[in-house]
Design a protein around this motif. Structure first.
Motif, short mmCIF file in Angstrom:
data_model
loop_
_atom_site.label_atom_id
_atom_site.label_comp_id
_atom_site.label_asym_id
_atom_site.label_seq_id
_atom_site.Cartn_x
_atom_site.Cartn_y
_atom_site.Cartn_z
N ARG A 56 -44.79 33.38 102.87
CA ARG A 56 -43.95 32.13 102.68
C ARG A 56 -43.64 31.50 104.17
O ARG A 56 -42.93 32.36 105.12
CB ARG A 56 -42.47 32.69 102.22
N ALA A 57 -43.86 30.50 104.33
CA ALA A 57 -43.85 29.54 105.37
C ALA A 57 -42.34 29.47 105.83
O ALA A 57 -41.41 29.16 104.89
CB ALA A 57 -44.35 28.19 105.39
N VAL A 58 -41.84 29.53 107.14
CA VAL A 58 -40.58 29.25 107.29
C VAL A 58 -40.51 27.85 107.78
O VAL A 58 -40.94 27.27 108.55
CB VAL A 58 -40.21 30.12 108.62
N ARG A 59 -39.64 27.23 106.93
CA ARG A 59 -39.57 25.68 106.96
C ARG A 59 -38.38 25.35 107.84
O ARG A 59 -37.41 26.04 108.09
CB ARG A 59 -39.25 25.02 105.67
N PHE A 60 -38.62 24.17 108.75
CA PHE A 60 -37.55 23.74 109.71
C PHE A 60 -36.29 23.74 108.79
O PHE A 60 -35.23 23.91 109.14
CB PHE A 60 -37.87 22.33 110.24
N ALA A 61 -36.23 23.11 107.46
CA ALA A 61 -35.28 22.99 106.89
C ALA A 61 -34.45 24.16 106.59
O ALA A 61 -33.23 24.14 106.05
CB ALA A 61 -35.51 22.44 105.45
N ASP A 62 -35.00 25.51 106.60
CA ASP A 62 -34.43 26.47 106.59
C ASP A 62 -33.35 27.25 107.53
O ASP A 62 -32.58 28.11 107.19
CB ASP A 62 -35.56 27.65 106.03
N VAL A 63 -33.78 26.47 108.66
CA VAL A 63 -32.82 26.99 109.86
C VAL A 63 -31.50 26.11 109.92
O VAL A 63 -31.65 24.88 109.66
CB VAL A 63 -33.72 26.58 111.11
N ASP A 64 -30.81 27.09 110.22
CA ASP A 64 -29.33 26.41 110.33
C ASP A 64 -28.84 26.20 111.87
O ASP A 64 -29.76 26.16 112.72
CB ASP A 64 -28.15 27.13 109.45
N SER A 65 -27.72 25.73 111.92
CA SER A 65 -27.23 25.28 113.46
C SER A 65 -27.26 26.43 114.25
O SER A 65 -27.15 26.08 115.71
CB SER A 65 -25.65 24.73 113.35
N GLN A 66 -27.31 27.58 113.82
CA GLN A 66 -27.31 28.90 114.99
C GLN A 66 -28.76 29.22 115.10
O GLN A 66 -28.66 30.06 115.91
CB GLN A 66 -26.54 29.99 114.09
N GLY A 67 -29.79 28.44 114.51
CA GLY A 67 -30.97 28.62 115.12
C GLY A 67 -31.86 29.63 114.42
O GLY A 67 -32.77 29.95 114.66
N HIS A 68 -31.10 30.08 113.18
CA HIS A 68 -31.83 31.27 112.37
C HIS A 68 -31.84 30.88 111.00
O HIS A 68 -31.19 29.87 110.48
CB HIS A 68 -31.29 32.65 112.61
N VAL A 69 -32.75 31.48 109.94
CA VAL A 69 -32.89 31.09 108.59
C VAL A 69 -31.46 31.25 107.98
O VAL A 69 -30.90 32.44 108.09
CB VAL A 69 -33.71 31.67 107.91
N ASN A 70 -30.86 30.50 107.60
CA ASN A 70 -29.65 30.65 106.55
C ASN A 70 -29.52 31.52 105.77
O ASN A 70 -30.72 31.71 105.03
CB ASN A 70 -29.17 29.30 106.14
N ASN A 71 -28.61 32.21 105.53
CA ASN A 71 -28.42 33.46 104.61
C ASN A 71 -28.85 32.90 103.06
O ASN A 71 -29.48 33.88 102.30
CB ASN A 71 -27.11 34.31 104.47
N VAL A 72 -28.43 31.98 102.71
CA VAL A 72 -28.62 31.47 101.44
C VAL A 72 -30.09 30.96 101.29
O VAL A 72 -30.69 31.21 99.87
CB VAL A 72 -27.69 30.27 101.06
N ARG A 73 -30.80 30.67 102.29
CA ARG A 73 -32.37 30.35 102.12
C ARG A 73 -33.22 31.53 101.58
O ARG A 73 -34.11 31.46 101.11
CB ARG A 73 -32.65 29.80 103.19
N PHE A 74 -32.64 32.66 102.07
CA PHE A 74 -33.52 33.69 101.70
C PHE A 74 -33.67 34.02 100.24
O PHE A 74 -34.67 34.60 99.62
CB PHE A 74 -32.97 35.22 102.40
N PHE A 75 -32.51 33.68 99.47
CA PHE A 75 -32.74 33.61 98.10
C PHE A 75 -33.76 32.85 97.37
O PHE A 75 -34.48 33.11 96.41
CB PHE A 75 -31.35 33.45 97.27
#
Length: 147
Positions: free
Chosen positions: A20-39
């Motif tokens: 799974r690619a980590v998309r730019f849209a997955d990243v939140d304002s804190q600079g990491h993948v947002n917890n909800v995106r993991f679902f």
């Protein structure tokens, strides 16, 4: 070549592997993948495991699965990166109408997430649970690792 190595990893470890690619849209304002995106990552892996892989193999995909429960443990932050992560999935329990999946979202060095989902076989037309069919039980058995 990559597909062959993923297939070998599945047969050796009894885990389904989805890149799974980590998309730019997955990243939140804190600079990491947002917890909800993991679902979303887990959902993409399940779609591959229970529909697309089976379709490519000429087998009957699962029909009518619903999620009854999710549990997720966030282990390390995942940031935007060029390389994909692996969503590894395996079956930990099989019952007549439901089964449990374990997951890790990881790379070679780090486990970012550990999760678990309970999925229920579902008859969409009747809007009721159904028993898992034999071909589904057989497929699940390929990935069964006792918890």
């Amino acid at each position: 070549m990559l597909e062959q190595s993923v297939a070998e990893a599945v047969s050796d470890t009894r885990r389904h592997v989805f890149l799974r690619a980590v998309r730019f849209a997955d990243v939140d304002s804190q600079g990491h993948v947002n917890n909800v995106r993991f679902f979303d990552y887990l959902e993409d892996a399940r779609l591959e495991m229970f529909h697309l892989d089976l379709h490519r193999e000429g087998e009957t995909p699962f029909s009518g699965l619903v999620v009854a429960r999710h549990e997720i443990d966030y282990r390390r932050p995942l940031t935007f990166r060029a390389d994909p992560v692996r969503v590894e999935s395996w079956v930990t329990e099989i019952k007549p109408v439901k089964f449990t999946l374990g997951y890790e979202i990881r790379d070679d060095e780090t486990t970012f997430v550990r999760a678990r989902s309970v999925l229920v076989a579902y008859n969409v037309e009747r809007a009721t649970p159904r028993r898992l069919e034999q071909h589904e039980l057989d497929y699940l058995g390929r990935f069964l690792i006792a918890a």
